[in-house]
Scaffold this motif. Structure first.
Motif, PDB file in Angstrom:
ATOM      1  N   GLU A  39       0.832  -1.204   0.000  1.00  0.00           N
ATOM      2  CA  GLU A  39       0.000   0.000   0.000  1.00  0.00           C
ATOM      3  C   GLU A  39       0.872   1.262   0.000  1.00  0.00           C
ATOM      4  OE1 GLU A  39      -3.793   1.840   2.477  1.00  0.00           O
ATOM      5  OE2 GLU A  39      -2.904  -0.046   3.107  1.00  0.00           O
ATOM      6  N   MET A  40       1.973   1.242   0.747  1.00  0.00           N
ATOM      7  CA  MET A  40       2.896   2.384   0.762  1.00  0.00           C
ATOM      8  C   MET A  40       3.455   2.629  -0.636  1.00  0.00           C
ATOM      9  SD  MET A  40       4.837   1.478   4.340  1.00  0.00           S
ATOM     10  CE  MET A  40       6.155   2.641   4.166  1.00  0.00           C
ATOM     11  N   GLY A  41       3.803   1.547  -1.329  1.00  0.00           N
ATOM     12  CA  GLY A  41       4.324   1.665  -2.682  1.00  0.00           C
ATOM     13  C   GLY A  41       3.294   2.237  -3.646  1.00  0.00           C
ATOM     14  N   ARG A  42       2.042   1.775  -3.541  1.00  0.00           N
ATOM     15  CA  ARG A  42       0.972   2.286  -4.412  1.00  0.00           C
ATOM     16  C   ARG A  42       0.774   3.789  -4.220  1.00  0.00           C
ATOM     17  NH1 ARG A  42      -1.792  -2.547  -3.481  1.00  0.00           N
ATOM     18  NH2 ARG A  42      -2.933  -1.680  -1.733  1.00  0.00           N
ATOM     19  N   ILE A  43       0.766   4.222  -2.965  1.00  0.00           N
ATOM     20  CA  ILE A  43       0.572   5.646  -2.677  1.00  0.00           C
ATOM     21  C   ILE A  43       1.745   6.463  -3.220  1.00  0.00           C
ATOM     22  CG2 ILE A  43       0.470   7.347  -0.808  1.00  0.00           C
ATOM     23  CD1 ILE A  43      -1.186   5.252   0.757  1.00  0.00           C
ATOM     24  N   VAL A  66      -0.406  10.807   5.319  1.00  0.00           N
ATOM     25  CA  VAL A  66      -1.073   9.533   5.112  1.00  0.00           C
ATOM     26  C   VAL A  66      -0.711   8.632   6.283  1.00  0.00           C
ATOM     27  CG1 VAL A  66      -1.281   7.508   3.632  1.00  0.00           C
ATOM     28  CG2 VAL A  66      -0.939   9.767   2.613  1.00  0.00           C
ATOM     29  N   GLU A  67      -1.705   8.062   6.917  1.00  0.00           N
ATOM     30  CA  GLU A  67      -1.471   7.157   8.033  1.00  0.00           C
ATOM     31  C   GLU A  67      -2.007   5.791   7.650  1.00  0.00           C
ATOM     32  OE1 GLU A  67      -2.657   7.023  12.701  1.00  0.00           O
ATOM     33  OE2 GLU A  67      -2.220   8.976  11.806  1.00  0.00           O
ATOM     34  N   LEU A  68      -1.120   4.809   7.643  1.00  0.00           N
ATOM     35  CA  LEU A  68      -1.509   3.453   7.275  1.00  0.00           C
ATOM     36  C   LEU A  68      -1.423   2.553   8.505  1.00  0.00           C
ATOM     37  CD1 LEU A  68       0.516   3.217   3.944  1.00  0.00           C
ATOM     38  CD2 LEU A  68      -1.893   3.788   4.240  1.00  0.00           C
ATOM     39  N   VAL A  72       3.759   5.728  -5.750  1.00  0.00           N
ATOM     40  CA  VAL A  72       3.678   5.768  -7.216  1.00  0.00           C
ATOM     41  C   VAL A  72       2.591   6.740  -7.658  1.00  0.00           C
ATOM     42  CG1 VAL A  72       3.078   4.416  -9.271  1.00  0.00           C
ATOM     43  CG2 VAL A  72       4.699   3.496  -7.593  1.00  0.00           C
ATOM     44  N   SER A  73       1.466   6.714  -6.991  1.00  0.00           N
ATOM     45  CA  SER A  73       0.372   7.619  -7.323  1.00  0.00           C
ATOM     46  C   SER A  73       0.804   9.078  -7.182  1.00  0.00           C
ATOM     47  CB  SER A  73      -0.826   7.329  -6.430  1.00  0.00           C
ATOM     48  OG  SER A  73      -1.829   8.290  -6.623  1.00  0.00           O
ATOM     49  N   LEU A  74       1.477   9.395  -6.082  1.00  0.00           N
ATOM     50  CA  LEU A  74       1.961  10.770  -5.881  1.00  0.00           C
ATOM     51  C   LEU A  74       2.996  11.149  -6.939  1.00  0.00           C
ATOM     52  CD1 LEU A  74       2.256  10.877  -1.994  1.00  0.00           C
ATOM     53  CD2 LEU A  74       0.657  12.167  -3.424  1.00  0.00           C
ATOM     54  N   LEU A  75       3.894  10.223  -7.247  1.00  0.00           N
ATOM     55  CA  LEU A  75       4.918  10.485  -8.258  1.00  0.00           C
ATOM     56  C   LEU A  75       4.285  10.736  -9.625  1.00  0.00           C
ATOM     57  CD1 LEU A  75       7.879  10.655  -9.061  1.00  0.00           C
ATOM     58  CD2 LEU A  75       7.855   8.169  -9.368  1.00  0.00           C
ATOM     59  N   MET A  76       3.283   9.950  -9.986  1.00  0.00           N
ATOM     60  CA  MET A  76       2.602  10.136 -11.275  1.00  0.00           C
ATOM     61  C   MET A  76       1.923  11.500 -11.334  1.00  0.00           C
ATOM     62  SD  MET A  76       3.423   7.532 -12.979  1.00  0.00           S
ATOM     63  CE  MET A  76       2.404   7.784 -14.396  1.00  0.00           C
ATOM     64  N   ARG A  77       1.327  11.921 -10.233  1.00  0.00           N
ATOM     65  CA  ARG A  77       0.704  13.247 -10.197  1.00  0.00           C
ATOM     66  C   ARG A  77       1.753  14.337 -10.394  1.00  0.00           C
ATOM     67  NH1 ARG A  77      -2.903  13.198  -4.917  1.00  0.00           N
ATOM     68  NH2 ARG A  77      -3.108  15.407  -5.457  1.00  0.00           N
ATOM     69  N   LEU A  78       2.911  14.188  -9.780  1.00  0.00           N
ATOM     70  CA  LEU A  78       3.983  15.176  -9.957  1.00  0.00           C
ATOM     71  C   LEU A  78       4.489  15.190 -11.396  1.00  0.00           C
ATOM     72  CD1 LEU A  78       6.028  14.636  -6.674  1.00  0.00           C
ATOM     73  CD2 LEU A  78       4.767  16.699  -7.328  1.00  0.00           C
ATOM     74  N   ILE A  79       4.671  14.011 -11.976  1.00  0.00           N
ATOM     75  CA  ILE A  79       5.140  13.913 -13.371  1.00  0.00           C
ATOM     76  C   ILE A  79       4.143  14.560 -14.320  1.00  0.00           C
ATOM     77  CG2 ILE A  79       5.551  12.269 -15.258  1.00  0.00           C
ATOM     78  CD1 ILE A  79       6.867  10.427 -13.129  1.00  0.00           C
ATOM     79  N   ASP A  80       2.853  14.411 -14.036  1.00  0.00           N
ATOM     80  CA  ASP A  80       1.803  15.005 -14.862  1.00  0.00           C
ATOM     81  C   ASP A  80       1.653  16.500 -14.621  1.00  0.00           C
ATOM     82  OD1 ASP A  80       1.225  12.588 -16.061  1.00  0.00           O
ATOM     83  OD2 ASP A  80      -0.486  12.135 -14.763  1.00  0.00           O
ATOM     84  N   GLY A  81       2.468  17.061 -13.750  1.00  0.00           N
ATOM     85  CA  GLY A  81       2.423  18.489 -13.484  1.00  0.00           C
ATOM     86  C   GLY A  81       1.321  18.908 -12.536  1.00  0.00           C
ATOM     87  N   GLN A  82       0.676  17.950 -11.899  1.00  0.00           N
ATOM     88  CA  GLN A  82      -0.377  18.288 -10.955  1.00  0.00           C
ATOM     89  C   GLN A  82       0.245  18.776  -9.649  1.00  0.00           C
ATOM     90  OE1 GLN A  82      -3.229  15.146 -10.370  1.00  0.00           O
ATOM     91  NE2 GLN A  82      -3.133  14.517 -12.515  1.00  0.00           N
TER      92      GLN A  82
END
Length: 132
Positions: free
Chosen positions: A87-91, A110-112, A93-103
């Protein structure tokens, strides 16, 4: 907050755990339990305890963090904290993709959930001398 002398800073490897354990176990009033920053360090603590003739968990409880593959195969099997690595890895990657997309990524907390995996390296603290 624990007393400063009960916090030993070391590298996050087996040798670091050995170094930290030696520091803590050399105290005039050594601890009856050591919580390591990760399982490798906890394995180093187990090794130092064995070298000093301390019985784990009867005289010293040891807890790691990560629930690595080694935690269940060392002797005694290591009590540890399991993290939701997938789950940590998924989060991440999701954040990294948002940064790459310029978002724009707002400050995020985040607390898991973690889980204590109790094995053979922990027990209730020994009775004080004369108690019992």
């Amino acid at each position: 907050m624990p007393a400063p002398e009960l916090v030993a800073v070391a590298e996050f490897e087996i040798a670091g755990g050995q170094e930290a354990a030696a520091t803590l176990l050399d105290l005039p009033d050594p601890p009856t339990a050591i919580f390591a920053s990760n399982d490798n360090m906890a394995i180093g603590v187990l090794q130092v305890a064995r070298e000093r003739g301390l019985r784990v968990p009867e005289e010293l409880s040891v807890v790691g963090f990560d629930d690595s593959d080694r935690a269940s195969i060392v002797t005694p099997a290591l009590t540890t904290v399991r993290q939701p690595l997938e789950e940590m890895g998924r989060i991440a990657v999701s954040l990294l993709m948002r940064l790459i997309d310029g978002q724009r990524v707002e400050a995020l907390r985040v607390e898991l959930a973690t889980r204590l995996v109790v094995r053979d390296s922990t027990a209730p603290p020994p009775h004080p001398e004369g108690g019992g």
